[in-house]
Design a protein around this motif. Structure first.
Motif, PDB file in Angstrom:
ATOM      1  N   ASP A   1      -1.964  -1.756  12.939  1.00  0.00           N
ATOM      2  CA  ASP A   1      -2.285  -0.585  12.113  1.00  0.00           C
ATOM      3  C   ASP A   1      -3.547   0.116  12.618  1.00  0.00           C
TER       4      ASP A   1
ATOM      5  N   GLN B   1     -12.054  -2.881  -0.563  1.00  0.00           N
ATOM      6  CA  GLN B   1     -11.392  -1.597  -0.802  1.00  0.00           C
ATOM      7  C   GLN B   1     -11.887  -0.949  -2.095  1.00  0.00           C
TER       8      GLN B   1
ATOM      9  N   ASP C   1      -7.610 -13.679   1.219  1.00  0.00           N
ATOM     10  CA  ASP C   1      -8.641 -12.921   1.943  1.00  0.00           C
ATOM     11  C   ASP C   1      -9.495 -12.072   1.015  1.00  0.00           C
ATOM     12  N   GLU C   2     -10.715 -11.830   1.474  1.00  0.00           N
ATOM     13  CA  GLU C   2     -11.603 -10.816   0.927  1.00  0.00           C
ATOM     14  C   GLU C   2     -11.854 -10.912  -0.575  1.00  0.00           C
TER      15      GLU C   2
ATOM     16  N   TRP D   1      -0.531  -3.217   8.469  1.00  0.00           N
ATOM     17  CA  TRP D   1      -1.001  -2.824   7.126  1.00  0.00           C
ATOM     18  C   TRP D   1      -0.620  -1.367   6.917  1.00  0.00           C
TER      19      TRP D   1
ATOM     20  N   HIS E   1      -7.137  -9.098  -4.084  1.00  0.00           N
ATOM     21  CA  HIS E   1      -6.057  -8.157  -3.734  1.00  0.00           C
ATOM     22  C   HIS E   1      -4.905  -8.261  -4.737  1.00  0.00           C
TER      23      HIS E   1
ATOM     24  N   GLU F   1      -1.853   1.246   4.708  1.00  0.00           N
ATOM     25  CA  GLU F   1      -2.653   2.248   3.979  1.00  0.00           C
ATOM     26  C   GLU F   1      -2.275   3.678   4.359  1.00  0.00           C
TER      27      GLU F   1
ATOM     28  N   TRP G   1     -11.655  -0.239  12.150  1.00  0.00           N
ATOM     29  CA  TRP G   1     -12.759  -1.145  11.790  1.00  0.00           C
ATOM     30  C   TRP G   1     -12.847  -2.339  12.744  1.00  0.00           C
TER      31      TRP G   1
ATOM     32  N   ARG H   1       0.859  -1.208   0.000  1.00  0.00           N
ATOM     33  CA  ARG H   1       0.000   0.000   0.000  1.00  0.00           C
ATOM     34  C   ARG H   1       0.879   1.235   0.000  1.00  0.00           C
TER      35      ARG H   1
ATOM     36  N   TRP I   1      -7.772 -13.925  11.319  1.00  0.00           N
ATOM     37  CA  TRP I   1      -7.724 -12.488  11.617  1.00  0.00           C
ATOM     38  C   TRP I   1      -9.051 -11.883  12.043  1.00  0.00           C
TER      39      TRP I   1
ATOM     40  N   TYR J   1      -3.882  -6.196  15.404  1.00  0.00           N
ATOM     41  CA  TYR J   1      -3.727  -5.352  14.208  1.00  0.00           C
ATOM     42  C   TYR J   1      -3.106  -4.022  14.641  1.00  0.00           C
TER      43      TYR J   1
ATOM     44  N   GLU K   1      -0.183  -6.437  -3.815  1.00  0.00           N
ATOM     45  CA  GLU K   1      -1.512  -5.937  -3.464  1.00  0.00           C
ATOM     46  C   GLU K   1      -2.230  -5.408  -4.687  1.00  0.00           C
TER      47      GLU K   1
ATOM     48  N   TRP L   1      -4.531 -16.531   4.479  1.00  0.00           N
ATOM     49  CA  TRP L   1      -5.447 -15.981   5.473  1.00  0.00           C
ATOM     50  C   TRP L   1      -6.521 -17.017   5.764  1.00  0.00           C
TER      51      TRP L   1
ATOM     52  N   GLN M   1      -6.543   2.890  11.413  1.00  0.00           N
ATOM     53  CA  GLN M   1      -7.890   2.413  11.106  1.00  0.00           C
ATOM     54  C   GLN M   1      -8.563   2.035  12.415  1.00  0.00           C
TER      55      GLN M   1
END
Ligand code: NAG
Length: 734
Positions: free
Chosen positions: A588, A430, A474-475, A648, A388, A650, A602, A281, A557, A586, A310, A525, A600
C-alpha cells in the motif's frame, strides 16, 4: 507552498447552488490524514475542528459573509506537509437545514507548481536506473514467474487443441476439472476429461515423494505431463502450464494453441506465501476478491490473510450479532448515533457509499472460502483486537442501547466491549480515542468466544481449512485501561496481573486458551510477542519469550529504527515469524515520491524492486539504509515460516486502485516467496553480488515486461497495473 514540515494550501469554497450560503447554520465535514487549521486573517472567517479519527468539520465564524450563488471565498489552510495526492483532504460534504443528512460537495484538486518540478528529478533518477537493465530476447526469457527450480527448453512444439483430453489419477480429479474450466477460457471448445490415454493428452499423475507443493512438468509433441505428490502440487503444475500459454491466449478463444517444449521441476521456498487484503478501511465486493484470488493462484500465493475488522468497519456477518453489520459495516453522516459509523477516508455522507459501507453475508463468505479452497488458498481471518476495534465497540454500544431501551439490562451488557466507567484518555496512531476493547470486562470474552465459534462454524460449513485466527494486536496506544474501574477490580482480584502493563499477557493468554481449546493456534502482529519495558531509562517494547513455545505466529512488520532486527529477535526467541517487513512488502506504500503517485510513505516507498531484492534470511541486505542487528540463529532460521505482503486500504476506493497498488508488485513478492534463494542473496563479494543481482533483475524484468504485463491485460478480464520502473506516475490512475 510546502516547507520542510508544513504545507500552506488554498481552500476555495464556491457556491454553485441557487441559494445563498448563510453566515451561520451550516457545517462542512471532511476527512484528512493529519490536523489542519485555517490560518492568518482567514481565521476570522471560519474554523476547522477535529472530531475523531480522520474526521473534521469546518464552520463559519463571525467574519463569514453570506455567500451568494456564483460567489466564492478562499481560505488559507496550514497542514502537515502534503507529499502526495494521498495526503489531500477528501469526502467534503455540507450539512444545513436543507440537508440534514449531508450533501456531497465535488472536489477539484489543483496541484501546486512545486509538485511538478519534483517530477523532473525523479524522472532523471529512474531513467538512469532503467539504463542498467539489459535486454533479454523473447526466446531466452524465464519460462514462468515465479522462477522455477530447474527447467530446460526442448525442441518440438505441442499443439494444444480441444480434441486433446485431460487424463487424471483419481486423486487429482478436482484439479482436472479446474484445468478443464481454465482451458475452456482459451480454447473454442471444452476439452474432455477421459479415462485412458490414447494419443496426445494432458496427463495429471500422482507420484509420491518430494515437496508437499512441488511438481514436475513436461511438454513435448505428445502432450503435457504434470506429476506431483499432492493436489496442491498438481495445482501449481497447472498454473505453470497456464503461464506457458502465450499471454494473448486469454484474449480470445482459439481453435489451437502452440506450447514450446520444456521440462521443468519446481517447489516453493516457503510454505507460507501470504497476501493480506484489508477490506475494512474500504470495502471490496465478493466478485472483486474472487478476481484477486485468481491472480494470487496464478502466481502461486497460497494464503489470503483477510483483514475483516477495523476501527472504520466490521465486514463479516456474525449470526446473533446483527449490529456488527447493521451498524459496524455502515458509514455515513453522523457524529455518532447508534445507526452507523462516521465517515472515514473520504467515504462521505451517503450510507450507501460503495466502499465505505458493505459486508459479506455468511453465504458470501462461504462462497469466497470455497473459491479460495479450490485454488489451494487458505483464508486466515483477522479479528483485530484489542486495538483497531472501534467498529465492534460501537456496534456493541448500539446493541447495549437498544436492549436497554427495551428494559433488558442483562441482554444489553452481554457482549459489551468497554467499561462504561472508564476515564482513560488516549489517541491511537489513526487518531481515535475510543477504539480499544477493555480486556478487563468479562463480556469482552463472551463476545470474542461467540465470534470464534461462529467463524469455526462458517469454515466448517464451507469445508474450508481453519488452523488459526489472527487477533491483530498492533498499535494499542499508551494510556488505555489506566483509569478503568473494571481494570482496577481485576488487578485487585487476580495476583497474576500486578500492573496495567501485564494486561497484555493476561489478554493474549486468555485468547490463546480460547483458541487452543478449539484446536486452533493464535496469530497476530509482532506486538503479541512483546511487552513494555524500560531500557536505558526509556520505555521500549522488548521481546517477551513467555509465549514462544505456544506456537504463536507473529507477522513482523515495523522493521525500522530500534526494531530493525525484531523479526530475527522474535524468531530466535522461538516465535514462528512471517516476514511482513514494511520497508519491502507493504504494497500500500506509494511506488515512489512522485506527487501523483497514490499511497502511504511512512515506511518509505515500495516499488517492485523492493520486493524483488528482499533477502529473507538476511534482510539487512535489502534495506535502503545500512542497518545491522541480531542475526538469525540456526533455530531462528527454522522459525521463519514465510513471507507476507499486506495491502492496507485507506486509499483504495475502487477496484482499479486496488489492482494498481497490487500490480505488478505482487510478482516481485511471488518471486521471493516461491523461488529458491538466488545466488546474490548469500554472495559475500560485493562486486560479484552486484553482477549476479543485475543479471537476475534484468531476467525478471524482461519476463515481466515482455510477457506478464500482456497476460495481465487479458487474463481474468484484465487487471489494472502500474508500469514497472517507469518514473512518472500514471496520472489517470483512479
Ligand atoms: C500501520 C497499521 C495499519 C495501517 C498501515 C498502513 C499495521 C500492522 N498497522 O500503521 O493499520 O493500515 O500501517 O500502512 O500495519
Amino acid at each position: 507552498y510546502s516547507g520542510t514540515n508544513q504545507t500552506l494550501s488554498l481552500l476555495t469554497i464556491s457556491n454553485q447552488a441557487t441559494d445563498t450560503l448563510d453566515a451561520t447554520g451550516w457545517t462542512i465535514y471532511f476527512n484528512n490524514v493529519g490536523t489542519a487549521e485555517i490560518t492568518g486573517p482567514d481565521t476570522a472567517l471560519a474554523g476547522i475542528g477535529f472530531i475523531n479519527g480522520d474526521f473534521f468539520s469546518l464552520s463559519p465564524r463571525q467574519g463569514w459573509k453570506p455567500l451568494a450563488p456564483g460567489d466564492s471565498v478562499q481560505l488559507r489552510v496550514l497542514s502537515r506537509r502534503l507529499k502526495n495526492m494521498t495526503d489531500l483532504p477528501k469526502g467534503f460534504y455540507l450539512v444545513d437545514d436543507g440537508h440534514p443528512e449531508g450533501t456531497a460537495l465535488p472536489l477539484v484538486i489543483k496541484p501546486f507548481a512545486q509538485a511538478d518540478s519534483l517530477e523532473i528529478g525523479l524522472a532523471a533518477r529512474i531513467y538512469a536506473q532503467n539504463e542498467t537493465i539489459t535486454d533479454v530476447s523473447v526466446s531466452a526469457l524465464l519460462p514462468v514467474l515465479p522462477t522455477p527450480v530447474a527447467y530446460a527448453y526442448t525442441t518440438g512444439v505441442f499443439k494444444l487443441d480441444p480434441t486433446v483430453p485431460i487424463i487424471t489419477d483419481a486423486a487429482f480429479e478436482p484439479e482436472a476439472s479446474y484445468l478443464q474450466s481454465e482451458l475452456a477460457k482459451v480454447l473454442d471448445r471444452v476439452p474432455e476429461i477421459a479415462k485412458a490415454k490414447q494419443g496426445k493428452a494432458l496427463v495429471l499423475r500422482q507420484k509420491a515423494g518430494g515437496n508437499a507443493e512441488g511438481y514436475s512438468l513436461t511438454v513435448d509433441t505428445t502432450g503435457v505431463v504434470i506429476e506431483a505428490a499432492t493436489r496442491a502440487g498438481a495445482f501449481y503444475g497447472i498454473q505453470t502450464l497456464k503461464n506457458l500459454l502465450p499471454p494473448t491466449s486469454w484474449a480470445d478463444k482459439q481453435p489451437a494453441i502452440a506450447i514450446p517444449g520444456i521440462t521443468l521441476t519446481d517447489a516453493p521456498q516457503f510454505a507460507h506465501r501470504a497476501v493480506m487484503l484489508d477490506v475494512a478501511r474500504n470495502f471490496q465486493t465478493k466478485e472483486q476478491v474472487m478476481k484477486i484470488l485468481d491472480l494470487l493462484a496464478l502466481y502461486k500465493v497460497n494464503i489470503m490473510h483477510f483483514h475483516l475488522t477495523e476501527d472504520e468497519a466490521w465486514r463479516l456477518e456474525i449470526p446473533g450479532l446483527p449490529e456488527l453489520t447493521d451498524v459496524g459495516a455502515k458509514r455515513g453522516h453522523t457524529l455518532d448515533d447508534a445507526r452507523r459509523l462516521m465517515p472515514s477516508y473520504g467515504s462521505g455522507p451517503d450510507a450507501d457509499n460503495a466502499t465505505g459501507s458493505g459486508f459479506y453475508s455468511r453465504a458470501d463468505y462461504i462462497e469466497l472460502l470455497q473459491y479460495a479452497a479450490a485454488r489451494h488458498i487458505r483464508v486466515i481471518p483477522e479479528i483485530e483486537t484489542p486495538g483497531h476495534a472501534r467498529a465492534a465497540i460501537k456496534s456493541m454500544d448500539a446493541r447495549y442501547a437498544s436492549y436497554l431501551a427495551k428494559g433488558d439490562s442483562a441482554a444489553a451488557s452481554q457482549y459489551l466491549l468497554r467499561d462504561l466507567e472508564d476515564q482513560s484518555a488516549y489517541r491511537s496512531v489513526q487518531h481515535w480515542n475510543d477504539n480499544v476493547i477493555n480486556v478487563a470486562v468479562p463480556s469482552a470474552y463472551v463476545f470474542l468466544e461467540k465470534v470464534v465459534d461462529e467463524l469455526i462454524a462458517i469454515y466448517k460449513e464451507a469445508g474450508a481449512p481453519l488452523e488459526t485466527i489472527h487477533f491483530g494486536g498492533d498499535e494499542v496506544p499508551n494510556g488505555v485501561w489506566e483509569r478503568s474501574p473494571a481494570v482496577r477490580r481485576l488487578l485487585a482480584a487476580d495476583r497474576s496481573v500486578p500492573h496495567t502493563d501485564d494486561l497484555w499477557h493476561y489478554y493474549f493468554n486468555r485468547i490463546n486458551k480460547l483458541l487452543s481449546a478449539r484446536g486452533l493456534y493464535l496469530s497476530g502482529w509482532e506486538e503479541i510477542g512483546m511487552k513494555k519495558a524500560v531500557v536505558n531509562g526509556r520505555p521500549r517494547m522488548v521481546v517477551e519469550p513467555r509465549f514462544a513455545r505456544e506456537n504463536f505466529h507473529t507477522d513482523v512488520w515495523a522493521n525500522q529504527g530500534a526494531n530493525v532486527d525484531l523479526a530475527y529477535r522474535l524468531a530466535n526467541a522461538g516465535y514462528k515469524v512471517v516476514l511482513t517487513n514494511v520497508t519491502n512488502f507493504y504494497i500500500d506504500l506509494a511506488y515512489n515520491e512522485s506527487f501523483y503517485e497514490p499511497g502511504q510513505y511512512w515506511g518509505g516507498y515500495v516499488d517492485i524492486e523492493k520486493l524483488f531484492r528482499f533477502v529473507p534470511y538476511d534482510y539487512y541486505r535489502s534495506l535502503e539504509e545500512k542497518a545491522s542487528g541480531e542475526r538469525l540463529t540456526a533455530a531462528g532460521r527454522a522459525n521463519i515460516v514465510g513471507l507476507q505482503a499486506p495491502l492496507w486500504s485507506e486509499i483504495i476506493t475502487s477496484p482499479e486502485r486496488m489492482e494498481y497498488l497490487l500490480l505488478p508488485k505482487l510478482l516481485g513478492f511471488a518471486e521471493r516467496a516461491w523461488a529458491a534463494d538466488p545466488a546474490w542473496a548469500s554472495e559475500s563479494n560485493e562486486r560479484k553480488t552486484k553482477a549476479l543481482y543485475a543479471a537476475d533483475w534484468s531476467a525478471f524484468l524482461n519476463a515481466l515486461g515482455k510477457r506478464e504485463l500482456s497476460r495481465l491485460d487479458h487474463y481474468g478480464g484484465g487487471y489494472q497495473y502500474r508500469i514497472p520502473t517507469a518514473g512518472v506516475a500514471q496520472r489517470d490512475s483512479k
